[in-house]
Design a protein around this motif. Structure first.
Motif: not given
Length: 395
Positions: A75, A246, A249
């Motif tokens: 991430r 969101k 992902h």
């Protein structure tokens, strides 16, 4: 012990200290030691800041120390690449670091400049120690990591805690079981191996279903509600995409593909970056490995030996081979299943891993009422949580 990931027995007989880890990310510090044995610290000293200001001769790759708090490595790389406006494939690294932790590691960025990287502004991420190099940093190119761990909520007197840590250390010097830790399986949702098994069996819809709908109390309420909705309304991809936050992902990539190609579950899995996809199969190999080590502990194995990480070319021989064969029978999996014809890129021929690992430079930094701070070095691919499980005997 953690039976859901195959850890069924303790190896050491030392008395437990109990306690809790990771109350805060700062309680779990991971500092990378590169292949040249250089330690990359989380701090940023005045001399480091001064050296970063000096001009440097540009080369193909920019090497940078990434310090991150409460991010997993993938991430963090995704966020950095987004701010730089480049593909994440241009960023190399040697290994994944824990998410709920404060960690440092070297990364390389293809055709980037120091001035560009200085523009990156991300909360709880620091980029420092800039240098140029001709080569990238590749997976596995590290010696190991130094861990500094605070264990809190210990309900024993400090002198008892210190004595028990020293008792544990006497055993640990002879080796500890080289289990794969919870990070391999998913810290919030330990499902990676379950997804991997479905892929090996050719049940690609089942793999997607586990990935999208399995819930955990460790996740936020919004995430759980989205997963529960889809579990109860399987196939309603258009409504699901509205509900999945969101931050999920990977899941959103899968759902977006299924909106376009309703029953193409192989294609949906292929929307996941290959490095993450392979982690599902690696996690299932790791589960079989952990079950093997658990049985070896039960049978009294004490010598360090090589243990299979199973794949389609694995040769199962001797007592350890018999243990693995029995586990595969119980799991209703064959070695041939590791050759995935519908997704050849997910096939694994197999490898091996040591039964034991040996912690280095173990120190008791501090013991006081209710807490202890310890520090140690582990070689690459060894898990601090495995050591802590044997010391605390409650995780």
């Amino acid at each position: 012990m953690n039976p859901e990931i195959g850890i069924q027995y303790f190896y050491t007989s030392s008395k437990p200290i109990g306690g809790v880890i990771k109350e805060r990310p700062e309680d779990f510090i991971v500092e990378e030691i590169d292949r040249h044995l250089r330690l990359h610290r989380i701090g940023y000293s005045p001399i480091e800041k001064f050296l970063d200001l000096l001009p440097k001769r540009r080369k193909t790759y920019l090497h940078v120390t990434l310090v991150k708090r409460n991010y997993d490595t993938l991430r963090a790389i995704r966020m950095i690449s987004k701010q730089l406006g480049i593909s994440r494939k241009r960023i190399g690294y040697a290994g994944n670091k824990d998410k709920f932790a404060l960690t440092s590691q070297r990364i390389s960025i293809y055709q980037a400049t120091i001035s560009q990287v200085r523009q990156v502004r991300l909360k709880e991420i620091l980029l420092k120690n800039f240098s140029y190099a001709d080569d990238p940093i590749r997976i596995g190119e590290l010696y190991g990591n130094r861990f500094t761990i605070r264990i809190s909520q210990i309900f024993l007197e400090p002198e008892v805690v210190k004595a028990r840590i020293e008792e544990f250390l006497r055993e640990a010097r002879m080796g500890l079981p080289n289990f794969f830790g919870i990070q391999r399986f998913g810290e919030q949702r330990a499902i990676n191996h379950l997804v991997g098994k479905k892929i090996l069996l050719g049940d690609f819809e089942g793999a997607v279903k586990i990935l999208l709908t399995s819930t955990s109390e460790l996740e936020g309420e919004e995430n759980r509600e989205a997963r529960l909705f889809l579990a109860q309304n399987w196939g309603d991809w258009k409504e699901a995409i509205k509900r999945f936050p969101k931050e999920l992902h990977i899941e959103r990539l899968v759902v977006e593909h299924l909106i376009r190609s309703r029953n193409d579950f192989i294609g949906a899995l292929r929307r996941i970056p290959k490095q993450i996809r392979l982690m599902f199969i690696n996690a299932y190999q790791s589960y079989i490995f952990n079950l093997t080590l658990s049985e070896m502990i039960r049978r009294g194995f004490r010598e360090n030996v090589s243990v299979p990480l199973v794949g389609f070319n694995t040769k199962l021989e001797g007592e350890i081979g018999e243990i693995v064969e029995e586990i595969l029978r119980r799991e209703k999996i064959t070695l041939e299943n590791f050759k995935v014809e519908s997704m050849p890129e997910m096939s694994f021929s197999g490898s091996s891993r040591d039964y034991l690992f040996f912690p280095e430079k173990f120190k008791i930094i501090k013991v006081k009422k209710g807490e202890a701070v310890i520090q140690f070095v582990l070689r690459k691919a060894c898990y601090a949580t495995t050591l802590l499980n044997e010391l605390m005997k409650n995780i």
